[in-house]
Scaffold this active site. Structure first.
Site, mmCIF file in Angstrom:
data_model
loop_
_atom_site.group_PDB
_atom_site.id
_atom_site.type_symbol
_atom_site.label_atom_id
_atom_site.label_comp_id
_atom_site.label_asym_id
_atom_site.label_seq_id
_atom_site.Cartn_x
_atom_site.Cartn_y
_atom_site.Cartn_z
ATOM 1 N N GLU A 116 1.905 -32.605 -25.211
ATOM 2 C CA GLU A 116 0.646 -31.847 -25.323
ATOM 3 C C GLU A 116 -0.514 -32.661 -24.748
ATOM 4 O O GLU A 116 -1.360 -32.144 -24.023
ATOM 5 C CB GLU A 116 0.404 -31.505 -26.801
ATOM 6 C CG GLU A 116 -0.869 -30.724 -27.038
ATOM 7 C CD GLU A 116 -1.001 -30.198 -28.480
ATOM 8 O OE1 GLU A 116 0.016 -30.158 -29.208
ATOM 9 O OE2 GLU A 116 -2.126 -29.841 -28.855
ATOM 10 N N HIS A 169 -26.393 -28.989 -9.120
ATOM 11 C CA HIS A 169 -26.709 -27.587 -8.838
ATOM 12 C C HIS A 169 -28.183 -27.267 -9.157
ATOM 13 O O HIS A 169 -28.631 -26.141 -8.915
ATOM 14 C CB HIS A 169 -25.828 -26.647 -9.666
ATOM 15 C CG HIS A 169 -24.461 -26.409 -9.087
ATOM 16 N ND1 HIS A 169 -23.486 -27.369 -9.056
ATOM 17 C CD2 HIS A 169 -23.900 -25.309 -8.530
ATOM 18 C CE1 HIS A 169 -22.388 -26.872 -8.510
ATOM 19 N NE2 HIS A 169 -22.610 -25.628 -8.177
ATOM 20 N N GLY A 170 -28.896 -28.197 -9.749
ATOM 21 C CA GLY A 170 -30.274 -27.905 -10.148
ATOM 22 C C GLY A 170 -30.300 -26.746 -11.141
ATOM 23 O O GLY A 170 -29.364 -26.557 -11.916
ATOM 24 N N GLU A 172 -11.415 -39.755 -30.537
ATOM 25 C CA GLU A 172 -11.398 -40.818 -31.550
ATOM 26 C C GLU A 172 -9.959 -41.097 -32.002
ATOM 27 O O GLU A 172 -9.567 -42.255 -32.189
ATOM 28 C CB GLU A 172 -12.256 -40.417 -32.768
ATOM 29 C CG GLU A 172 -13.756 -40.369 -32.506
ATOM 30 C CD GLU A 172 -14.214 -39.156 -31.694
ATOM 31 O OE1 GLU A 172 -13.442 -38.177 -31.601
ATOM 32 O OE2 GLU A 172 -15.320 -39.202 -31.137
ATOM 33 N N GLY A 195 -6.252 -30.498 -29.370
ATOM 34 C CA GLY A 195 -5.028 -31.251 -29.076
ATOM 35 C C GLY A 195 -5.133 -32.728 -29.402
ATOM 36 O O GLY A 195 -4.347 -33.533 -28.900
ATOM 37 N N GLY A 196 -6.079 -33.099 -30.264
ATOM 38 C CA GLY A 196 -6.268 -34.504 -30.643
ATOM 39 C C GLY A 196 -7.565 -35.018 -30.040
ATOM 40 O O GLY A 196 -7.738 -35.009 -28.823
ATOM 41 N N GLU A 203 -5.294 -26.539 -39.922
ATOM 42 C CA GLU A 203 -5.839 -25.766 -41.050
ATOM 43 C C GLU A 203 -7.278 -26.213 -41.271
ATOM 44 O O GLU A 203 -7.695 -27.244 -40.743
ATOM 45 C CB GLU A 203 -5.005 -26.017 -42.319
ATOM 46 C CG GLU A 203 -3.567 -25.575 -42.142
ATOM 47 C CD GLU A 203 -2.706 -25.799 -43.394
ATOM 48 O OE1 GLU A 203 -3.257 -26.241 -44.436
ATOM 49 O OE2 GLU A 203 -1.505 -25.533 -43.311
ATOM 50 N N ARG A 248 -26.970 -26.047 0.219
ATOM 51 C CA ARG A 248 -28.302 -26.037 -0.411
ATOM 52 C C ARG A 248 -29.208 -27.075 0.258
ATOM 53 O O ARG A 248 -28.800 -28.237 0.428
ATOM 54 C CB ARG A 248 -28.151 -26.359 -1.902
ATOM 55 C CG ARG A 248 -29.435 -26.487 -2.672
ATOM 56 C CD ARG A 248 -30.061 -25.158 -2.947
ATOM 57 N NE ARG A 248 -31.292 -25.290 -3.724
ATOM 58 C CZ ARG A 248 -32.179 -24.333 -3.853
ATOM 59 N NH1 ARG A 248 -31.980 -23.160 -3.290
ATOM 60 N NH2 ARG A 248 -33.274 -24.524 -4.566
ATOM 61 N N SER A 281 -7.410 -33.363 -37.626
ATOM 62 C CA SER A 281 -6.882 -34.644 -37.132
ATOM 63 C C SER A 281 -5.778 -35.169 -38.045
ATOM 64 O O SER A 281 -4.806 -35.758 -37.578
ATOM 65 C CB SER A 281 -8.005 -35.683 -37.069
ATOM 66 O OG SER A 281 -9.048 -35.235 -36.235
HETATM 67 C C1 LIG Z 1 -10.732 -23.896 -28.825
HETATM 68 C C2 LIG Z 1 -9.717 -24.603 -29.696
HETATM 69 C C3 LIG Z 1 -8.373 -24.256 -29.599
HETATM 70 C C4 LIG Z 1 -7.439 -24.868 -30.442
HETATM 71 N N1 LIG Z 1 -6.117 -24.464 -30.389
HETATM 72 C C5 LIG Z 1 -5.261 -24.895 -31.354
HETATM 73 C C6 LIG Z 1 -3.933 -24.347 -31.446
HETATM 74 O O1 LIG Z 1 -3.511 -23.521 -30.614
HETATM 75 N N2 LIG Z 1 -3.135 -24.745 -32.474
HETATM 76 C C7 LIG Z 1 -3.544 -25.670 -33.392
HETATM 77 O O2 LIG Z 1 -2.769 -25.984 -34.292
HETATM 78 N N3 LIG Z 1 -4.801 -26.233 -33.322
HETATM 79 C C8 LIG Z 1 -5.653 -25.853 -32.330
HETATM 80 N N4 LIG Z 1 -6.923 -26.398 -32.259
HETATM 81 C C9 LIG Z 1 -7.334 -27.377 -33.263
HETATM 82 C C10 LIG Z 1 -7.604 -28.779 -32.709
HETATM 83 O O3 LIG Z 1 -6.412 -29.416 -32.372
HETATM 84 C C11 LIG Z 1 -8.430 -29.523 -33.774
HETATM 85 O O4 LIG Z 1 -9.727 -28.956 -33.715
HETATM 86 C C12 LIG Z 1 -8.486 -31.021 -33.542
HETATM 87 O O5 LIG Z 1 -7.219 -31.594 -33.788
HETATM 88 C C13 LIG Z 1 -9.526 -31.717 -34.434
HETATM 89 O O6 LIG Z 1 -9.410 -31.302 -35.776
HETATM 90 P P1 LIG Z 1 -10.713 -30.784 -36.568
HETATM 91 O O7 LIG Z 1 -11.384 -29.779 -35.716
HETATM 92 O O8 LIG Z 1 -10.306 -30.390 -37.928
HETATM 93 O O9 LIG Z 1 -11.676 -32.055 -36.627
HETATM 94 P P2 LIG Z 1 -11.691 -33.178 -37.782
HETATM 95 O O10 LIG Z 1 -10.319 -33.697 -38.000
HETATM 96 O O11 LIG Z 1 -12.432 -32.652 -38.941
HETATM 97 O O12 LIG Z 1 -12.552 -34.316 -37.087
HETATM 98 C C14 LIG Z 1 -13.993 -34.303 -37.074
HETATM 99 C C15 LIG Z 1 -14.484 -35.576 -36.372
HETATM 100 O O13 LIG Z 1 -14.025 -36.732 -37.108
HETATM 101 C C16 LIG Z 1 -13.316 -37.586 -36.238
HETATM 102 N N5 LIG Z 1 -12.231 -38.256 -36.953
HETATM 103 C C17 LIG Z 1 -11.277 -37.698 -37.756
HETATM 104 N N6 LIG Z 1 -10.425 -38.644 -38.190
HETATM 105 C C18 LIG Z 1 -10.814 -39.811 -37.646
HETATM 106 C C19 LIG Z 1 -10.348 -41.169 -37.695
HETATM 107 N N7 LIG Z 1 -9.239 -41.490 -38.384
HETATM 108 N N8 LIG Z 1 -11.020 -42.120 -37.016
HETATM 109 C C20 LIG Z 1 -12.132 -41.787 -36.280
HETATM 110 N N9 LIG Z 1 -12.632 -40.539 -36.188
HETATM 111 C C21 LIG Z 1 -11.983 -39.566 -36.851
HETATM 112 C C22 LIG Z 1 -12.785 -36.664 -35.152
HETATM 113 O O14 LIG Z 1 -12.456 -37.394 -33.982
HETATM 114 C C23 LIG Z 1 -13.922 -35.700 -34.966
HETATM 115 O O15 LIG Z 1 -14.895 -36.280 -34.122
HETATM 116 C C24 LIG Z 1 -7.858 -25.852 -31.377
HETATM 117 C C25 LIG Z 1 -9.211 -26.215 -31.439
HETATM 118 C C26 LIG Z 1 -10.135 -25.593 -30.627
HETATM 119 C C27 LIG Z 1 -11.591 -25.986 -30.751
#
Ligand SMILES: Cc1cc2nc3c(=O)[nH]c(=O)nc-3n(C[C@H](O)[C@H](O)[C@H](O)COP(=O)(O)OP(=O)(O)OC[C@H]3O[C@@H](n4cnc5c(N)ncnc54)[C@H](O)[C@@H]3O)c2cc1C
Length: 394
Positions: free
Chosen positions: A249, A345-346, A374, A370-371, A129, A275, A134
């Protein structure tokens, strides 16, 4: 490199997958990228080939093959070189349906798993959401029991196949977080929701920098009625299922990234062989040769980590540290490899008509979706420094 993990049957299966990808995916994938959509027919074709139920029970149309057939399949869809395609396939087979196969009732399996294996229904996984990425414990999309239904309200974001899926395996809050004890169940449950349900709407996120053929969407739920029997497993136990399924996953993310790396290196080896600069093929320049030697050495080390983790998984273990290490190591290595390969590839690497440019865009998200890296490091640190122990899978 030779490997003790693969038999003649695995190798024959690899040839089948390769043939299918070269005939049914590669000739069309640029159009899918352009149209920002994977057509539904490809799912049926993959279903007919038996590719969508490799490890699932025969009773539901699966093949019940060992996990190394999945390793082969995932490596090959990664090697196809289209990140959006491999993302949609891995979400469908190893995420959305996995929860149903792992914890769902027989009725749910017949209604969703069997058609998913046949390629007749496409699945998505709805966990993330806007304010819960994370930290999934923060999810607010709610499901309230009302007679024979749950009433779902809220929104999800970044959902792969969000506008094209037929069902979504959805994480919902079934008990307010403040009512739950810190160490107890977290009040999250899983529901399978038909995407044509009244009150469910979607909005495609069309501005991604990569994974163009994969449709990524926001999902909005306004008083969506979901039959109570669509609960996956036990009420309020969703967080535990998610933590278990996350291991698969992460492992699958590592495996597909390995396939992507192999493809990057193949494409680059071909390019630098033809190349010329200073009247010589690029392959003759020691500066490039040694960097490639370093990359393939790191790739082979990472490959052994992946295969070992897959072997542990196949033994029925839940190798949490290794799954996190596999995702961390290989997705970060993939970024390094594609960055170096684009350099080799330049200027042509910077042009969209060269596949390395698409791979550069597609591979970037591997350390996020998928996580994040970090979070992987945090899990590994908790296990190795704080000696946190987790339950075994079986
Ligand atoms: C193209 C794409 C497809 C996706 N597909 C799906 C899907 O099918 N279903 C689904 O449910 N989700 C999906 N996701 C979501 C994806 O799993 C999340 O984007 C991801 O888990 C990170 O959450 P966030 O983007 O809210 O980042 P945030 O949680 O906001 O994190 C932002 C930054 O803070 C860091 N951070 C957060 N907490 C900590 C901590 N405790 N310690 C250190 N650093 C931290 C993170 O590593 C990151 O660098 C998708 C995302 C993308 C981009």
């Amino acid at each position: 490199m030779r490997s003790p993990y693969f038999t003649t049957e695995h190798n024959t299966f690899r040839e089948r997958v390769r043939r299918f990808i070269s005939q049914e995916v590669l000739p069309f994938a640029d159009d899918w990228e352009y149209n920002r959509c994977i057509p539904k027919e490809i799912w049926q074709k993959m279903g007919q080939m038996g590719f969508l139920g490799i490890n699932y029970p025969k009773a539901y149309g699966g093949s019940e093959m060992d996990f190394f057939f999945s390793v082969v399949f995932l490596e090959e869809i990664g090697r196809a070189g289209y990140g959006g395609f491999r993302a949609a396939v891995s979400v469908h087979e190893y995420m959305a349906t996995y929860y149903i196969a792992h914890a769902g009732s027989d009725e749910l399996k017949r209604k969703y798993l069997s058609p998913a294996i046949a390629g007749e229904k496409l699945g998505a996984l709805g966990i993330t959401e806007r304010n819960a990425g994370s930290d999934i414990n923060q999810i607010q999309t709610s499901a309230v029991h009302d007679g024979d239904n749950y009433i779902v309200n809220g929104a999800k974001t970044f959902i792969t196949s969000g506008t094209t899926a037929d069902f979504v395996t959805l994480a919902v809050r079934t008990t307010p977080s403040k009512a739950m004890s810190k160490r107890g169940a977290t009040g999250i449950s899983l529901l399978v929701v038909d995407t044509d349900s009244e009150g469910l709407s979607t909005k495609k996120l069309d501005n991604k920098i990569g994974w163009h053929c994969s449709d990524t969407a926001e999902l909005y739920f306004k008083n969506v009625r979901v039959p109570a029997e669509n609960l996956v497993g036990r009420f309020n136990c969703g967080f535990y299922y998610i933590m278990q399924c996350f291991q698969l996953e992460r492992l699958t993310a590592g495996i597909v990234a390995l396939g992507e790396i192999d493809h990057c290196l193949e494409v680059t080896r071909r390019y630098i062989a033809q190349r010329k600069a200073f009247s010589s093929p690029l392959t003759n320049f020691q500066a490039l040769r040694h960097r490639i030697a370093d990359l393939v050495t790191d790739v082979e080390a990472a490959r052994q980590l992946i295969y070992h983790t897959a072997w542990l998984y196949q033994q029925g273990e839940l190798p949490i540290a290794e799954c996190s290490m596999a995702k961390l190591k290989v997705t970060e290595l993939a970024n390094r490899v594609v960055n170096e390969c684009l350099q080799f590839h330049g200027g042509y690497g910077y042009l969209e008509e060269y596949p390395i440019a698409r791979m550069y865009r597609d591979i970037r998200v591997g350390t996020i979706a998928g996580g994040t890296s970090e979070i992987m490091r945090e899990i590994i640190a908790q296990i190795t420094i704080d000696e946190v122990r987790h339950d075994s899978r079986t």
